[in-house]
Design a protein around this motif. Structure first.
Motif, mmCIF file in Angstrom:
data_model
loop_
_atom_site.group_PDB
_atom_site.id
_atom_site.type_symbol
_atom_site.label_atom_id
_atom_site.label_comp_id
_atom_site.label_asym_id
_atom_site.label_seq_id
_atom_site.Cartn_x
_atom_site.Cartn_y
_atom_site.Cartn_z
ATOM 1 N N GLY A 113 46.730 31.603 -6.203
ATOM 2 C CA GLY A 113 46.861 32.670 -5.223
ATOM 3 C C GLY A 113 45.689 32.702 -4.268
ATOM 4 O O GLY A 113 44.531 32.479 -4.674
ATOM 5 N N THR A 114 45.978 32.973 -3.021
ATOM 6 C CA THR A 114 44.922 33.095 -2.012
ATOM 7 C C THR A 114 45.239 34.302 -1.135
ATOM 8 O O THR A 114 46.385 34.518 -0.749
ATOM 9 N N GLN A 115 44.223 35.081 -0.844
ATOM 10 C CA GLN A 115 44.415 36.334 -0.112
ATOM 11 C C GLN A 115 44.522 36.086 1.389
ATOM 12 O O GLN A 115 43.694 35.381 1.981
ATOM 13 N N VAL A 116 45.547 36.687 1.978
ATOM 14 C CA VAL A 116 45.693 36.702 3.433
ATOM 15 C C VAL A 116 45.693 38.164 3.870
ATOM 16 O O VAL A 116 46.511 38.953 3.397
ATOM 17 N N THR A 117 44.765 38.516 4.730
ATOM 18 C CA THR A 117 44.650 39.884 5.217
ATOM 19 C C THR A 117 44.742 39.884 6.730
ATOM 20 O O THR A 117 43.965 39.183 7.400
ATOM 21 N N VAL A 118 45.684 40.659 7.240
ATOM 22 C CA VAL A 118 45.871 40.779 8.686
ATOM 23 C C VAL A 118 45.505 42.204 9.080
ATOM 24 O O VAL A 118 46.212 43.151 8.745
#
Length: 120
Positions: A113-118
């Motif tokens: 899992g890798t975090q993507v924050t927009v």
């Protein structure tokens, strides 16, 4: 079999990010590779998938914005995410349906899992 994901991060709305994943180990074949995501308080959902013959499928919410690609020789899959929206914020998980050299059947494997924050 291990799936190692990379990429992700923080981006402003309208921006772009790329996440990548590579499978390693005793791999005989990989039928499909893909990306799922899970936002806080929500169920994990399929974002995009690509099969060994390069056929792709996308969630309606990302069609026209995200592009999945695959390198069969490298056992890797990339997800290019453009025109990102705040609702794309989630942990993105790499998935691969793998048959190993020790098995006659395939099963799903998952990356960390890798975090993507927009966010602005």
């Amino acid at each position: 079999v291990q799936l190692q994901a990379s990429g992700g991060g923080l981006v402003q709305p309208g921006g772009s990010l790329r996440v990548s994943c590579r499978a390693s180990g005793s791999i005989f074949s990989i039928s499909s590779m893909g990306w799922y995501r899970q936002a806080p308080g929500k169920q994990r959902e399929l974002v995009a998938r690509i099969f060994s013959d390069s056929i792709t499928s996308y969630a309606d919410s990302v069609k026209g914005r995200f592009t999945i690609s695959r390198d069969n020789a490298e056992n890797s899959v990339d997800l290019q995410m453009n025109s990102l929206k705040p609702e794309d914020t989630a942990v993105y998980y790499c998935n691969a349906n793998v048959r190993t050299h020790r098995s006659i059947t395939a099963r799903d494997y998952w990356g960390q899992g890798t975090q993507v924050t927009v966010s602005s």
